[in-house]
Design an enzyme around this catalytic site. Structure first.
Site, short mmCIF file in Angstrom:
data_model
loop_
_atom_site.label_atom_id
_atom_site.label_comp_id
_atom_site.label_asym_id
_atom_site.label_seq_id
_atom_site.Cartn_x
_atom_site.Cartn_y
_atom_site.Cartn_z
NE ARG A 60 -2.81 0.52 3.39
CZ ARG A 60 -2.01 0.68 4.47
NH1 ARG A 60 -1.21 1.72 4.57
NH2 ARG A 60 -2.02 -0.21 5.44
CE1 TYR A 113 -16.50 11.01 -16.23
CE2 TYR A 113 -15.63 11.19 -14.02
CZ TYR A 113 -16.23 10.45 -15.01
OH TYR A 113 -16.53 9.13 -14.77
CG ASP A 186 -9.24 16.21 -15.28
OD1 ASP A 186 -8.55 15.62 -16.13
OD2 ASP A 186 -10.22 15.68 -14.70
CE LYS A 211 -11.96 8.05 -18.52
NZ LYS A 211 -12.28 9.30 -17.88
#
Ligand SMILES: *Cc1c(COP(=O)(O)O)cnc(C)c1O
Length: 394
Positions: A60, A113, A186, A211
């Site tokens: 982690r 978005y 972004d 993406k």
């Protein structure tokens, strides 16, 4: 024994494409494997109590495959740091939650978005964050908002999702910094192949690597890139404390995708420009939104700010309203009706009913006759023929 003598992260010495293929990709020290192994392990043997080898103690916190992607992305971005996450929204969540406190305010661009808006409006606002929306393509409107209220972040998508609005990053960053406001961009639509917001004055860049960076519609991931060390420490702390990290396999897919980003995005952009021009001449189409078209209100800024193309995303407004838009989105054969974007294959969707359903009834609502295309890297003539047969059903 040969050792690497190049600093592949050096953006002055190497092109983006070279950095993408070599930075963070040193052959594996144990075997010389040329491709970064998928270190599919949750834990690491310690040679003495509290003495993890090279700092590797638990996945982690730290994993070599993730480190490799983070170094590669930072180099491609021209940023000092990149940190990767299990999704784009996890990256946004950790960036904001680690640097904001209840009572702080965010100024949000008016086309983003849908999931970003949902996270801010449904999670951060109830947590005590103030949220205001501005037409971020209008620098004077941004300045006026900042005169009226104190903000911690200006949140920008350029090109925006789904309307492909273009914001002048340098202009809004200058205004924001006069007011002590940080600018987050972004950069998912442009990708680091076309646009470098940190160079233009932004403070932090976020990605959905799902993406263009992943690029093959086979991984969900996200990342934050930035230069400020103190902010990096805060983000890294919450990333480890809360744990929304990518798996080693996710990181490996991101590494493989990023290596070919430059090549793919050039082809996406070429195909999209040809298709946008073709769509502009079609009688069934009311309006084409593509920053590479001279008819686009942000074309001049995009031509200055984006390097080597305008990306693979196009939105169109269809004559005949909602029903015609849905019929168009359902009638293509090569363009697949699906959410998401940025993969090698072409996709088509209806934002109002699909990706942006969560902004319905807000100031961010998208036109009901809007159809969004993620133009893939197939042969462009095949794509145009597919759109032509689909428009014939309208
Ligand atoms: C998809 C997307 C996101 C969210 O990323 P996930 O990986 O789906 O969590 C954020 N911003 C933009 C512009 C997107 O297209």
């Amino acid at each position: 024994m040969t050792t690497a003598t190049f600093d592949f992260a050096d953006s002055a010495a190497f092109a983006t494409a070279t950095r993408a293929i070599h930075a963070g990709q040193e052959p594996d020290p144990a075997t010389g494997a040329v491709v970064t192994p998928i270190y599919m392990t949750s834990t690491y043997k310690q040679d003495a109590v509290g003495a993890p080898r090279n700092g590797y103690d638990y996945s982690r916190s730290v994993n070599p495959t993730r480190d490799s992607f983070d170094a590669q992305l930072a180099a491609v971005e021209g940023a000092r740091y990149a940190l990767s996450f299990s999704s784009g929204l996890a990256a946004i969540d950790v960036l904001l939650r680690s640097t904001l406190r209840p009572g702080d305010n965010i100024l949000l661009g008016n086309d983003v978005y849908g999931g970003t808006y949902r996270l801010l409006a449904k999670v951060f606002v109830p947590w005590g964050i103030g949220l205001d929306v501005v037409d971020v393509t209008d620098t004077a409107a941004v300045a006026a908002a900042m005169e009226a209220k104190e903000y911690r972040y200006l949140w920008v998508e350029t090109p925006s999702n789904p309307l492909l609005n273009i914001t002048d990053i340098a202009a809004v960053s200058a205004v924001a910094h006069e007011h002590g406001v940080k600018v987050a961009v972004d950069n998912t639509f442009a990708s680091p192949a076309l646009q470098h917001p940190l160079e233009d004055g932004a403070d932090v860049v976020v990605y959905s690597t799902t993406k263009y960076i992943g690029g093959h519609s086979d991984v969900v991931g996200g990342a934050v890139a930035l230069n400020d060390e103190e902010t990096r420490e805060k983000i890294a702390f919450l990333q480890n404390a809360a744990g929304a990290v990518p798996s080693p396999f996710d990181s490996w897919l991101d590494i493989r995708g990023l290596k070919t980003l430059d090549l793919r995005v050039r082809r996406h952009s070429e195909n999209a420009l040809a298709i946008a021009r073709w769509l502009e001449g079609r009688p069934e189409i009311e309006r084409v939104w593509y920053p590479g078209l001279e008819s686009h209100p942000g074309h001049e800024v995009a031509a200055r700010q984006m390097h080597g193309g305008f990306g693979g995303m196009i939105s169109v407004q269809v004559k005949g309203g909602l029903e015609a838009a849905k019929r168009f989105a359902e009638a293509t054969r090569i363009f697949t009706l699906a959410e998401s974007l940025g993969g090698v294959e072409s996709l088509i969707e209806h934002p109002g009913a699909m990706t942006h359903a969560s902004v319905s009834g807000t100031t961010l609502e998208v036109p009901e006759n809007l159809v969004r295309l993620s133009v893939g890297i197939e042969g462009v003539d095949d794509l145009i023929a597919d759109l032509e047969q689909a428009l014939r059903v309208l």
